[in-house]
Design a protein around this motif. Sequence first.
Motif, PDB file in Angstrom:
ATOM      1  N   ALA A 150     -33.273   7.726  13.578  1.00  0.00           N
ATOM      2  CA  ALA A 150     -31.860   8.037  13.287  1.00  0.00           C
ATOM      3  C   ALA A 150     -31.392   8.131  11.780  1.00  0.00           C
ATOM      4  O   ALA A 150     -30.746   9.135  11.491  1.00  0.00           O
ATOM      5  N   ILE A 151     -32.164   7.260  11.005  1.00  0.00           N
ATOM      6  CA  ILE A 151     -31.952   7.454   9.762  1.00  0.00           C
ATOM      7  C   ILE A 151     -32.487   8.614   9.037  1.00  0.00           C
ATOM      8  O   ILE A 151     -31.811   9.365   8.106  1.00  0.00           O
ATOM      9  N   ALA A 152     -33.654   9.127   9.347  1.00  0.00           N
ATOM     10  CA  ALA A 152     -34.286  10.586   9.040  1.00  0.00           C
ATOM     11  C   ALA A 152     -33.517  11.782   9.416  1.00  0.00           C
ATOM     12  O   ALA A 152     -33.428  12.485   8.552  1.00  0.00           O
ATOM     13  N   ASN A 153     -32.682  11.543  10.366  1.00  0.00           N
ATOM     14  CA  ASN A 153     -31.850  12.710  10.710  1.00  0.00           C
ATOM     15  C   ASN A 153     -30.517  12.746  10.599  1.00  0.00           C
ATOM     16  O   ASN A 153     -29.650  13.757  10.543  1.00  0.00           O
ATOM     17  N   ALA A 154     -30.092  11.648   9.473  1.00  0.00           N
ATOM     18  CA  ALA A 154     -28.732  11.412   9.296  1.00  0.00           C
ATOM     19  C   ALA A 154     -28.603  12.029   8.013  1.00  0.00           C
ATOM     20  O   ALA A 154     -29.391  12.045   6.988  1.00  0.00           O
ATOM     21  N   SER A 155     -27.140  12.310   7.806  1.00  0.00           N
ATOM     22  CA  SER A 155     -26.845  13.162   6.560  1.00  0.00           C
ATOM     23  C   SER A 155     -26.325  11.792   5.383  1.00  0.00           C
ATOM     24  O   SER A 155     -26.497  10.981   5.638  1.00  0.00           O
ATOM     25  N   ALA A 156     -26.324  12.433   4.293  1.00  0.00           N
ATOM     26  CA  ALA A 156     -25.844  11.400   3.133  1.00  0.00           C
ATOM     27  C   ALA A 156     -24.757  10.852   3.547  1.00  0.00           C
ATOM     28  O   ALA A 156     -24.585   9.548   3.349  1.00  0.00           O
ATOM     29  N   GLN A 157     -23.456  11.442   4.049  1.00  0.00           N
ATOM     30  CA  GLN A 157     -22.440  10.770   4.122  1.00  0.00           C
ATOM     31  C   GLN A 157     -22.437   9.671   5.365  1.00  0.00           C
ATOM     32  O   GLN A 157     -21.866   8.680   5.255  1.00  0.00           O
ATOM     33  N   GLU A 158     -23.509  10.301   6.416  1.00  0.00           N
ATOM     34  CA  GLU A 158     -23.513   9.338   7.514  1.00  0.00           C
ATOM     35  C   GLU A 158     -24.139   8.101   6.940  1.00  0.00           C
ATOM     36  O   GLU A 158     -23.937   6.906   7.643  1.00  0.00           O
ATOM     37  N   LEU A 159     -25.246   8.181   6.076  1.00  0.00           N
ATOM     38  CA  LEU A 159     -25.957   7.058   5.667  1.00  0.00           C
ATOM     39  C   LEU A 159     -24.975   6.143   5.103  1.00  0.00           C
ATOM     40  O   LEU A 159     -25.109   4.766   4.889  1.00  0.00           O
ATOM     41  N   ARG A 160     -24.011   6.596   4.186  1.00  0.00           N
ATOM     42  CA  ARG A 160     -23.191   6.031   3.242  1.00  0.00           C
ATOM     43  C   ARG A 160     -22.136   5.011   4.284  1.00  0.00           C
ATOM     44  O   ARG A 160     -21.826   3.848   3.950  1.00  0.00           O
ATOM     45  N   GLU A 161     -21.812   5.636   5.296  1.00  0.00           N
ATOM     46  CA  GLU A 161     -20.853   4.943   6.245  1.00  0.00           C
ATOM     47  C   GLU A 161     -21.712   3.847   7.020  1.00  0.00           C
ATOM     48  O   GLU A 161     -20.984   2.831   7.110  1.00  0.00           O
ATOM     49  N   ALA A 162     -22.985   4.122   7.037  1.00  0.00           N
ATOM     50  CA  ALA A 162     -23.779   2.879   7.814  1.00  0.00           C
ATOM     51  C   ALA A 162     -23.847   1.833   6.843  1.00  0.00           C
ATOM     52  O   ALA A 162     -23.536   0.723   7.224  1.00  0.00           O
ATOM     53  N   LEU A 163     -24.117   2.203   5.804  1.00  0.00           N
ATOM     54  CA  LEU A 163     -24.428   1.124   4.767  1.00  0.00           C
ATOM     55  C   LEU A 163     -22.902   0.156   4.459  1.00  0.00           C
ATOM     56  O   LEU A 163     -23.093  -0.851   4.142  1.00  0.00           O
ATOM     57  N   ASP A 164     -21.870   1.143   4.579  1.00  0.00           N
ATOM     58  CA  ASP A 164     -20.426   0.493   4.384  1.00  0.00           C
ATOM     59  C   ASP A 164     -20.365  -0.556   5.574  1.00  0.00           C
ATOM     60  O   ASP A 164     -19.869  -1.613   5.259  1.00  0.00           O
ATOM     61  N   ALA A 165     -20.843  -0.164   6.806  1.00  0.00           N
ATOM     62  CA  ALA A 165     -20.502  -1.108   7.859  1.00  0.00           C
ATOM     63  C   ALA A 165     -21.262  -2.414   7.724  1.00  0.00           C
ATOM     64  O   ALA A 165     -20.716  -3.368   8.333  1.00  0.00           O
ATOM     65  N   GLU A 166     -22.338  -2.300   7.295  1.00  0.00           N
ATOM     66  CA  GLU A 166     -23.574  -3.715   6.985  1.00  0.00           C
ATOM     67  C   GLU A 166     -22.731  -4.376   5.889  1.00  0.00           C
ATOM     68  O   GLU A 166     -22.905  -5.537   5.890  1.00  0.00           O
ATOM     69  N   GLY A 167     -22.312  -3.729   4.645  1.00  0.00           N
ATOM     70  CA  GLY A 167     -21.452  -4.363   3.517  1.00  0.00           C
ATOM     71  C   GLY A 167     -22.686  -5.334   3.134  1.00  0.00           C
ATOM     72  O   GLY A 167     -22.455  -6.357   2.343  1.00  0.00           O
ATOM     73  N   ARG A 168     -24.016  -4.779   2.887  1.00  0.00           N
ATOM     74  CA  ARG A 168     -25.036  -5.561   2.154  1.00  0.00           C
ATOM     75  C   ARG A 168     -25.593  -4.772   0.802  1.00  0.00           C
ATOM     76  O   ARG A 168     -26.734  -5.323   0.120  1.00  0.00           O
TER      77      ARG A 168
END
Length: 950
Positions: A330-348
């Motif tokens: 999933a990470i390999a297929n995600a765009s830069a914006q999608e990755l930023r949003e995933a990192l935002d959700a984790e808050g780490r």
Amino acid sequence: ERKSAHLTHDGVSEAQRAASIGSFYVDENIDMPHLLEQAVRAHTVYENDKDYVIAEVDDPMMGRRVPSIVIVDVNTGRPMIGRQWSDGLHQAIECKEKVPIKKETQTVATVTIQNFFKMYKRLAGMTGTADTEAQEFHDIYKLDVVSIPTNKPVVRRDFDDLVFLSAKDKWSKIVDEIKTFNDVGRPVLVGTTSVEKSQMLANMLMRTHGVQHEVLNAKQHEREAHIVENAGQLGAVMIATNMAGRGTDIKLGKVTRASLLEHWLKRGIAPRTVTPESTEEELREGVYRKIAPQELGRNRRETDEMPFAELELALLRHWAVQFTQQSERAIANASAQELREALDAEGRSLLHRIRWFESVEDLGGLHVVGTERHESRRIDNQLRGRSGRQGDNGSSRFFVSLEDDLMKMFAGETTMKVLARMGMKEGEAIQHPMLTKSVERAQRKVEERNFQMRKHILEYDEIMEHQRQTFYGIRQRILDGRNVKGLIFDWIRRTVDEAVEEYLDVDYAARCAAEYASARLECSIPPDRLRNRDLDEMEMLVVREAKEEARHTIAVTLGEYMPLEGSEVAIDFDSAGLINWAKSRFNVELDSAELREGGAAERKRVQNMLNEAAEDAIDRADLSGLSTYVDPDYGAKELSAWVKRKLDLEVAYTEIQAAQKKQTDEGDEDAGPTAMLMRRVEEAYERREVEFPVEYAMNTTQQLAAQVGLKDAAQHLLAWSNRRYNMGWDETLFKTHTPPKVREELLKASKAFIEGNKLDEELEKALEHKGDLDALDKYMRERFDRGITDQIRYAARDDRENAIRSMVESILRAELLAAERQILLETMDSAWKDHLYSMDQLRDTVNFRAFSQQDPRIEYKREGSTLFTNFMEGIRERTTEYIFRARLAPPQMPMRRPAPPRQQSMQMGGISGPGISGPGMGGPGIGGPGTGGPGMGGPAGAPPQGGRAV
């Protein structure tokens, strides 16, 4: 799980060998097991920098600072200077740490928190973490908890717990998380559960990543406010032990581009090419190219040659793998914006959003890291509540390992099954709402257990609460001066009644004979077996019982030194101890060489030797004293001696017998011994009531005349006489009356005052004005030249009558009331301390009753009630003795001009009075030199100061 250390049979055996003092369970060694257990507990259970710290504190005795053991509060991490553990544990820890050993403290007052708060007529409170304890507030205090909405909505993000298999992995990830947030500049607050763990984490941060930080624990107590105040600044890291409110708010700091860049340069994530004037795109590219080699594990040339978009995507994917739960696909297929949003959700992580932040609030606010879950959710909520105040941004996350105490106790098995099902491995972390709920369930279990423990303590404290209410109620009555004479006579009447009942009992002589036999021959004989026996029969019975008991005692005690063959008791044959015991107790010499052979035959031989020695000593004992107890008048004679000893009254035993016979013949209690003795007591006390105030006044006048002049002394006496007895005297009195004549007139007036019950009349007159304070104040000034006290002015309406009675009595019975107060308070306070010690000892040992199928709580209440009954009987008996045997004398005046009458200082806790001495009072007497006298007041003179004992 930390458990109390206890001595085992093997440990006792080894300790006995090492100490070389014989059995620990015989004679003077009986305290040794307790002392050893405290030493073992100090050595193994209580740890430095966790349960206590070693700090320099002021020692008033030595006049300098000395190293001391300072207890650390388990909930706040604050040092509790001046507090000590009891039962020798504190001294054992001082010995362990080689610091000066203090004397053991003694409890002089005790109350549970719950019963302390219940003393208030109205209860209310406010805290940010009461909701989790709502049930306890209702069960204990009958209080409901109401949640009040915050002033601004809470936007803090409370992330799910990160769970690890081992504590080592957990601490490693905590350090990485702190470093990640600190690199960007976001302030971090880390909560630990002990001073030791705070120091360990601090060392890991500096050693691994060089992160600057502050540590707040018991050792940094004096800098607490300063450390907390700056915890919200750019790049601040604070490690706190059990972080609660701490009384200082954490303010989020301001940020400028220059301060941000300075911090990033210091942390090595920004290149020197970036300036405060750089755009956000230039900033992001500069930072990413600076950190890419280390983050991606590639050489710098390769990362410098990569297009920025490709480099940025590579970093985002790297962080997503590191900080999120998404699959690699999933990470390999995600765009830069999608990755930023995933990192935002984790808050780490914050590096994926790096820009020119405008404030710490813009950075995300204070981030709270909990290093483990506390037993109580309240403590965790307090830690979380330090972030996100007044609508500020903030976040929190707890790190948990299955090796934490809480998880091992309550969440281990179920949680392990869940993690195994999820395929978790060593070094990995898992984050799931279900796990967070599992931890919270574990906390609820601990909270329920702790609540039951507190309820258990409260149940034990019920008996002490009843005793406190009774004792302090009586004590307050004495301090207020409310009908103290009535209290004394009530105690005297009960004491006399108990003495009459005891000494005139038909079995009294038999009980005394049994006690005499016990003292002479160390045997226990039921008194009823000695009743109505002549001297010869009594001696034969005592000798027979003593021999039988001696044989039994020898058989039991011998087992401590020479265990039976096959015994499971792990104790060595103590030949040295046996030899010493036989010599000191029976004067029997034993041969150590013969004892080494051991065996049942040797044990039997030793037992026979000791039996013969004991029986021979019993046969040679002098029992001639038993003749005293066959006298038919013994009880009446002893009661007569008791009256002389306790009440200082001469009452022949024939008078007592006559009163007893009259009561039996007529069936009238008023004709009995108690009523007869109380009449004599009242007559004696009435003489004291009449004579003592007059002697006090005349003596004081004489001393004033020698110090301040005859005129002032005369004015003083006139003011006192008119206020006390309404004599209507003026200065012309001394032209017609000599001092002996004045004394005679005052004695007549005092006698009329007592016999006419004028005190009650004065009380009734004052109480007529109790509904109007102004009228009452006016009356008191006109009658006694004194305005009403604050005690009256601010008393509740229901308590005002008692306050008025107290003031009137303190004026019209000042001298004798002061003496009564001192005697009662000295007696009660000393006995109360001893009683508290006895109750502590009972509380420490009562749980062993469970081994004999007895409920410890019921036994504690039963025996506690017995101890309190004995305590009250003791203070009644001592008060009775001191009241009549203490000889009162007016005070000696200090060699100085007295102060104005209304500036009199009350000393000794509001008590002042003449000198008192008596049997058992100790020293020169209560209220010796320097103790304030009750004084006589009045505008023309001053109250005397100081007292003397006769």
